[in-house]
Design a protein around this motif. Structure first.
Motif, PDB file in Angstrom:
ATOM      1  N   MET A  24       1.082  -1.364  -0.388  1.00  0.00           N
ATOM      2  CA  MET A  24       0.168  -0.206   0.457  1.00  0.00           C
ATOM      3  C   MET A  24       1.060   1.386  -0.150  1.00  0.00           C
ATOM      4  N   CYS A  25       0.793   1.971   1.090  1.00  0.00           N
ATOM      5  CA  CYS A  25       1.970   2.990   1.292  1.00  0.00           C
ATOM      6  C   CYS A  25       0.448   4.303   0.975  1.00  0.00           C
ATOM      7  N   ARG A  30       4.870   5.200   4.806  1.00  0.00           N
ATOM      8  CA  ARG A  30       5.072   3.839   3.865  1.00  0.00           C
ATOM      9  C   ARG A  30       5.082   2.350   4.416  1.00  0.00           C
ATOM     10  N   LEU A  31       4.464   1.790   3.891  1.00  0.00           N
ATOM     11  CA  LEU A  31       4.809  -0.121   4.418  1.00  0.00           C
ATOM     12  C   LEU A  31       6.222  -0.483   3.438  1.00  0.00           C
ATOM     13  N   ALA A  32       7.049  -0.932   3.514  1.00  0.00           N
ATOM     14  CA  ALA A  32       8.496  -1.117   3.182  1.00  0.00           C
ATOM     15  C   ALA A  32       8.479  -1.999   1.960  1.00  0.00           C
ATOM     16  N   ILE A  33       8.977  -2.197   1.399  1.00  0.00           N
ATOM     17  CA  ILE A  33       9.207  -3.519   0.233  1.00  0.00           C
ATOM     18  C   ILE A  33      10.671  -3.538  -0.357  1.00  0.00           C
ATOM     19  N   VAL A  34      10.484  -3.114  -1.054  1.00  0.00           N
ATOM     20  CA  VAL A  34      11.760  -2.625  -1.485  1.00  0.00           C
ATOM     21  C   VAL A  34      12.565  -1.756  -0.710  1.00  0.00           C
ATOM     22  N   GLN A  91      10.758   8.031   2.125  1.00  0.00           N
ATOM     23  CA  GLN A  91      10.127   8.717   1.508  1.00  0.00           C
ATOM     24  C   GLN A  91       9.812   9.890   2.040  1.00  0.00           C
ATOM     25  N   ASN A 119       3.252   5.855  -4.092  1.00  0.00           N
ATOM     26  CA  ASN A 119       2.987   4.844  -3.595  1.00  0.00           C
ATOM     27  C   ASN A 119       3.148   3.275  -4.620  1.00  0.00           C
ATOM     28  N   GLY A 120       3.070   2.588  -4.334  1.00  0.00           N
ATOM     29  CA  GLY A 120       2.836   1.476  -5.877  1.00  0.00           C
ATOM     30  C   GLY A 120       4.467   1.099  -6.346  1.00  0.00           C
ATOM     31  N   GLU A 121       4.853  -0.052  -7.195  1.00  0.00           N
ATOM     32  CA  GLU A 121       5.862  -0.730  -7.372  1.00  0.00           C
ATOM     33  C   GLU A 121       6.629  -0.247  -8.882  1.00  0.00           C
ATOM     34  N   ASP A 140      12.647   1.000  -5.490  1.00  0.00           N
ATOM     35  CA  ASP A 140      12.712   0.789  -6.866  1.00  0.00           C
ATOM     36  C   ASP A 140      11.794   2.531  -7.177  1.00  0.00           C
ATOM     37  N   CYS A 141      11.735   3.526  -6.693  1.00  0.00           N
ATOM     38  CA  CYS A 141      11.271   4.662  -6.514  1.00  0.00           C
ATOM     39  C   CYS A 141      11.579   5.590  -7.202  1.00  0.00           C
TER      40      CYS A 141
END
Ligand SMILES: NC(=O)CC[C@H](N)C(=O)O
Length: 221
Positions: free
Chosen positions: A1-2, A50-54, A61, A75-77, A98-99
């Protein structure tokens, strides 16, 4: 999410306004429990939950270009971020997110980079050098985004309506596959696949080709 919240040109640099925007950004906290960030430049604010993914350790951020004149909240990947980074050899990346690639792509291509992104996303980017901004949403609207206008002339973007509905005079659901540019003051479609055209396909029905194409798509995901 984020969760992202951006408030641009609010005409108020007081601590009270900053606190209000932080409070509104907290309404998106459930979308990102790992980090809360805000960057302000004059009367423009970009916030992030942030929901930390990468790269969970360094990708907090907002994210920036090298000299921090370009700021982005996403928000996203971005699935093809490694590929895109390889094209940006002269750029120095500060994080493994990635962002971050969005800030550097903007430096190279200005508003014309969005169709290079393969992924799901909604983002707002502020260029502090001329105080212009852009916002965009992925082709089919996987990531949510709302846009609003304040009575004071401010422009708002948020992942959820609840962070802007109380402070905006009017707001809309940001259309998928579109880009907003403050320079032109309007929305335009960035996603223009050939199949949007009205022309009727003339290729004969080929079930095997359809199956292969579906398989290719699934493998990519
Ligand atoms: N949840 C998100 O939207 C993730 C943002 C970014 N891709 C990260 O990994 O931090």
């Amino acid at each position: 999410m984020c969760g992202i919240l951006a408030v641009l040109g609010v005409g108020d640099v007081s601590l009270a306004k900053r606190s209000r925007i932080i409070e509104l950004s907290r309404r998106l906290r459930h979308r990102g429990p790992d980090w809360s960030g805000i960057h302000s430049f004059e009367d423009c604010y970009l916030a992030h939950q942030r929901l930390a993914i990468v790269d969970p350790t360094s990708g907090d951020q907002p994210l920036y270009n090298e000299d921090k004149t370009v700021v982005v909240t996403v928000n996203g990947e971005i699935y093809n971020h490694e590929e895109l980074k390889a094209k940006l050899k002269s750029h120095q990346f500060q994080t493994g997110s990635d962002c971050e690639v969005i800030a550097h792509l903007y430096e190279e291509y200005r508003e014309e980079f969005v169709d290079m992104l393969d992924g799901m996303f909604s983002f707002v980017l502020l260029d502090t050098r001329d105080k212009s901004f852009i916002a965009a949403r992925d082709a089919i609207g996987i990531c949510p985004l709302y846009m609003g206008w304040g009575l004071d002339g401010s422009v708002w973007f948020s992942s959820e309506m609840k962070a802007l509905s109380d402070d905006c005079e009017r707001f809309i659901s940001f259309p998928p596959g579109h880009l907003y540019s403050s320079k032109t003051g309007g929305l335009r479609r960035w996603y223009n696949p050939p199949w949007f055209s009205e022309s009727i396909p003339s290729a004969p029905y080929d079930p095997l080709l359809i199956r292969e194409s579906f398989e290719k798509l699934l493998l990519r995901g």
